[in-house]
Each structure stands twice: as C-alpha cells, then as structure tokens.
Design a protein around this motif. Structure first.
Motif, PDB file in Angstrom:
ATOM      1  N   GLU A 177      -9.746   0.028  -9.917  1.00  0.00           N
ATOM      2  CA  GLU A 177     -10.029  -1.378  -9.700  1.00  0.00           C
ATOM      3  C   GLU A 177      -9.976  -1.712  -8.219  1.00  0.00           C
ATOM      4  OE1 GLU A 177      -7.782  -4.076 -12.083  1.00  0.00           O
ATOM      5  OE2 GLU A 177      -7.974  -2.820 -13.868  1.00  0.00           O
ATOM      6  N   TYR A 178     -10.848  -2.618  -7.819  1.00  0.00           N
ATOM      7  CA  TYR A 178     -10.904  -3.096  -6.451  1.00  0.00           C
ATOM      8  C   TYR A 178      -9.755  -4.078  -6.218  1.00  0.00           C
ATOM      9  CZ  TYR A 178     -12.744  -5.587  -2.395  1.00  0.00           C
ATOM     10  OH  TYR A 178     -12.893  -6.164  -1.163  1.00  0.00           O
ATOM     11  N   GLU A 179      -8.979  -3.867  -5.157  1.00  0.00           N
ATOM     12  CA  GLU A 179      -7.832  -4.720  -4.832  1.00  0.00           C
ATOM     13  C   GLU A 179      -8.126  -5.540  -3.578  1.00  0.00           C
ATOM     14  OE1 GLU A 179      -4.962  -5.317  -6.332  1.00  0.00           O
ATOM     15  OE2 GLU A 179      -5.288  -3.899  -7.972  1.00  0.00           O
ATOM     16  N   LYS A 180      -8.759  -6.685  -3.740  1.00  0.00           N
ATOM     17  CA  LYS A 180      -9.108  -7.536  -2.598  1.00  0.00           C
ATOM     18  C   LYS A 180      -7.869  -8.013  -1.842  1.00  0.00           C
ATOM     19  CE  LYS A 180     -12.048 -11.228  -1.034  1.00  0.00           C
ATOM     20  NZ  LYS A 180     -12.635 -10.523   0.064  1.00  0.00           N
ATOM     21  N   TYR A 181      -6.737  -8.125  -2.544  1.00  0.00           N
ATOM     22  CA  TYR A 181      -5.498  -8.595  -1.932  1.00  0.00           C
ATOM     23  C   TYR A 181      -5.110  -7.751  -0.712  1.00  0.00           C
ATOM     24  CZ  TYR A 181      -0.527  -9.611  -1.444  1.00  0.00           C
ATOM     25  OH  TYR A 181       0.715  -9.945  -0.937  1.00  0.00           O
ATOM     26  N   PHE A 182      -5.352  -6.437  -0.766  1.00  0.00           N
ATOM     27  CA  PHE A 182      -4.952  -5.541   0.317  1.00  0.00           C
ATOM     28  C   PHE A 182      -6.009  -5.395   1.405  1.00  0.00           C
ATOM     29  CE2 PHE A 182      -2.533  -3.820  -3.355  1.00  0.00           C
ATOM     30  CZ  PHE A 182      -1.274  -4.147  -2.882  1.00  0.00           C
ATOM     31  N   GLU A 183      -7.192  -5.939   1.177  1.00  0.00           N
ATOM     32  CA  GLU A 183      -8.292  -5.739   2.117  1.00  0.00           C
ATOM     33  C   GLU A 183      -8.014  -6.375   3.469  1.00  0.00           C
ATOM     34  OE1 GLU A 183     -12.871  -6.957   2.059  1.00  0.00           O
ATOM     35  OE2 GLU A 183     -12.275  -5.381   0.660  1.00  0.00           O
ATOM     36  N   ASN A 184      -8.373  -5.646   4.520  1.00  0.00           N
ATOM     37  CA  ASN A 184      -8.249  -6.113   5.895  1.00  0.00           C
ATOM     38  C   ASN A 184      -9.431  -5.523   6.647  1.00  0.00           C
ATOM     39  OD1 ASN A 184      -7.664  -6.720   8.512  1.00  0.00           O
ATOM     40  ND2 ASN A 184      -5.852  -5.422   8.640  1.00  0.00           N
ATOM     41  N   ASN A 185     -10.594  -6.123   6.495  1.00  0.00           N
ATOM     42  CA  ASN A 185     -11.801  -5.545   7.071  1.00  0.00           C
ATOM     43  C   ASN A 185     -12.637  -6.609   7.771  1.00  0.00           C
ATOM     44  OD1 ASN A 185     -14.011  -3.979   7.660  1.00  0.00           O
ATOM     45  ND2 ASN A 185     -14.936  -4.271   5.668  1.00  0.00           N
ATOM     46  N   PRO A 186     -12.393  -6.829   9.056  1.00  0.00           N
ATOM     47  CA  PRO A 186     -13.273  -7.739   9.792  1.00  0.00           C
ATOM     48  C   PRO A 186     -14.708  -7.200   9.747  1.00  0.00           C
ATOM     49  CG  PRO A 186     -11.339  -7.164  11.092  1.00  0.00           C
ATOM     50  CD  PRO A 186     -11.336  -6.281   9.879  1.00  0.00           C
ATOM     51  N   LEU A 187     -15.659  -8.071   9.566  1.00  0.00           N
ATOM     52  CA  LEU A 187     -17.053  -7.654   9.379  1.00  0.00           C
ATOM     53  C   LEU A 187     -17.637  -6.901  10.568  1.00  0.00           C
ATOM     54  CD1 LEU A 187     -18.417 -10.843   7.605  1.00  0.00           C
ATOM     55  CD2 LEU A 187     -17.786  -8.657   6.569  1.00  0.00           C
ATOM     56  N   ASP A 188     -17.103  -7.105  11.754  1.00  0.00           N
ATOM     57  CA  ASP A 188     -17.669  -6.467  12.936  1.00  0.00           C
ATOM     58  C   ASP A 188     -17.013  -5.136  13.291  1.00  0.00           C
ATOM     59  OD1 ASP A 188     -15.265  -7.638  13.613  1.00  0.00           O
ATOM     60  OD2 ASP A 188     -15.926  -8.224  15.616  1.00  0.00           O
ATOM     61  N   ARG A 189     -16.168  -4.607  12.423  1.00  0.00           N
ATOM     62  CA  ARG A 189     -15.455  -3.356  12.708  1.00  0.00           C
ATOM     63  C   ARG A 189     -15.791  -2.297  11.678  1.00  0.00           C
ATOM     64  NH1 ARG A 189     -10.797  -4.603  16.187  1.00  0.00           N
ATOM     65  NH2 ARG A 189     -10.371  -2.396  16.015  1.00  0.00           N
ATOM     66  N   GLU A 190     -15.562  -1.038  12.037  1.00  0.00           N
ATOM     67  CA  GLU A 190     -15.709   0.052  11.082  1.00  0.00           C
ATOM     68  C   GLU A 190     -14.499   0.046  10.150  1.00  0.00           C
ATOM     69  OE1 GLU A 190     -16.571   3.837  12.795  1.00  0.00           O
ATOM     70  OE2 GLU A 190     -18.003   2.988  14.189  1.00  0.00           O
ATOM     71  N   TYR A 191     -14.673   0.535   8.945  1.00  0.00           N
ATOM     72  CA  TYR A 191     -13.611   0.450   7.957  1.00  0.00           C
ATOM     73  C   TYR A 191     -13.414   1.776   7.229  1.00  0.00           C
ATOM     74  CZ  TYR A 191     -17.599  -0.130   4.840  1.00  0.00           C
ATOM     75  OH  TYR A 191     -18.784   0.043   4.181  1.00  0.00           O
ATOM     76  N   LEU A 192     -12.270   1.848   6.565  1.00  0.00           N
ATOM     77  CA  LEU A 192     -11.934   2.948   5.669  1.00  0.00           C
ATOM     78  C   LEU A 192     -11.863   2.385   4.258  1.00  0.00           C
ATOM     79  CD1 LEU A 192      -8.882   4.426   7.594  1.00  0.00           C
ATOM     80  CD2 LEU A 192     -11.180   5.378   7.534  1.00  0.00           C
ATOM     81  N   ILE A 193     -12.102   3.232   3.293  1.00  0.00           N
ATOM     82  CA  ILE A 193     -11.843   2.876   1.907  1.00  0.00           C
ATOM     83  C   ILE A 193     -10.565   3.613   1.529  1.00  0.00           C
ATOM     84  CG2 ILE A 193     -12.659   2.953  -0.474  1.00  0.00           C
ATOM     85  CD1 ILE A 193     -15.523   3.111   0.708  1.00  0.00           C
ATOM     86  N   VAL A 194      -9.527   2.862   1.214  1.00  0.00           N
ATOM     87  CA  VAL A 194      -8.257   3.459   0.817  1.00  0.00           C
ATOM     88  C   VAL A 194      -8.250   3.532  -0.714  1.00  0.00           C
ATOM     89  CG1 VAL A 194      -5.746   3.267   0.850  1.00  0.00           C
ATOM     90  CG2 VAL A 194      -7.077   2.587   2.860  1.00  0.00           C
ATOM     91  N   ILE A 195      -8.096   4.756  -1.230  1.00  0.00           N
ATOM     92  CA  ILE A 195      -8.130   4.992  -2.669  1.00  0.00           C
ATOM     93  C   ILE A 195      -6.770   5.522  -3.098  1.00  0.00           C
ATOM     94  CG2 ILE A 195      -9.223   6.327  -4.521  1.00  0.00           C
ATOM     95  CD1 ILE A 195     -11.621   6.665  -2.494  1.00  0.00           C
TER      96      ILE A 195
END
Length: 97
Positions: free
Chosen positions: A29-47
């Motif tokens: 399940e996707y956990e939006k609560y933990f998300e910290n991804n500014p749109l202008d930065r590169e991101y990781l997917i933490v699984i």
C-alpha cells in the motif's frame, strides 16, 4: 530506514510504473503520510517488504542509503507472482522476518 526497507532510485517512468504495479499486485500500500518529495527534486521510492508499504521521498533525505534500481530491487528479493518473501536477519544473525 528501518528493517525491511529498500530505497529504489527510479531509472525511468516505464520501469517505475512496472515496479509500482508489481507492488500493488503483491498487496503493498502507498503511504502518503511518509512522503517527502518536493516536485523539483529527484526522489527515491522507499519500499518496506515486511509492512508491505511504499512511499516517495527526496533522495537527499537518505544520503547514506543503498540505492537500487527497479531491476536490482526485484533481483534482490525472492518472490513468486503472488507475494514477496525475504529472509531478514539482525546484525547478530537472529531472524527478523
């Protein structure tokens, strides 16, 4: 990061979408609560394979984490087409999962 976490650095949108679809089909399940991804930065997917969750986070938030590609993540875990399985041990060799 906690036990069962993997940090995936997306390589392309197609592979990222395949990974997300794989996770959803296997009950993650996707956990939006933990998300910290500014749109202008590169991101990781933490699984997290134990809790079956995933979220996106700014890649600079976890600078020391081992970063895998989508393929490396799938190669690293043992799975069948219905579920994800991984043996996980503490530093002293005790089974965690």
């Amino acid at each position: 990061m906690q036990a069962g976490d993997y940090a995936v650095l997306p390589t392309c949108i197609r592979d990222e979408n395949c990974l997300i679809n794989f996770l959803k089909k296997n009950g993650s399940e996707y956990e939006k609560y933990f998300e910290n991804n500014p749109l202008d930065r590169e991101y990781l997917i933490v699984i997290n394979v134990i809790h079956r969750t995933y979220f996106k986070i700014d890649k600079y938030y976890l600078p020391s984490a081992e970063k895998l590609s989508e393929k490396e993540f799938l190669d690293k875990i043992n799975y069948d087409k219905y579920s994800i399985h991984k043996k996980l041990y503490t530093e002293s060799g005790e089974p965690v999962y």
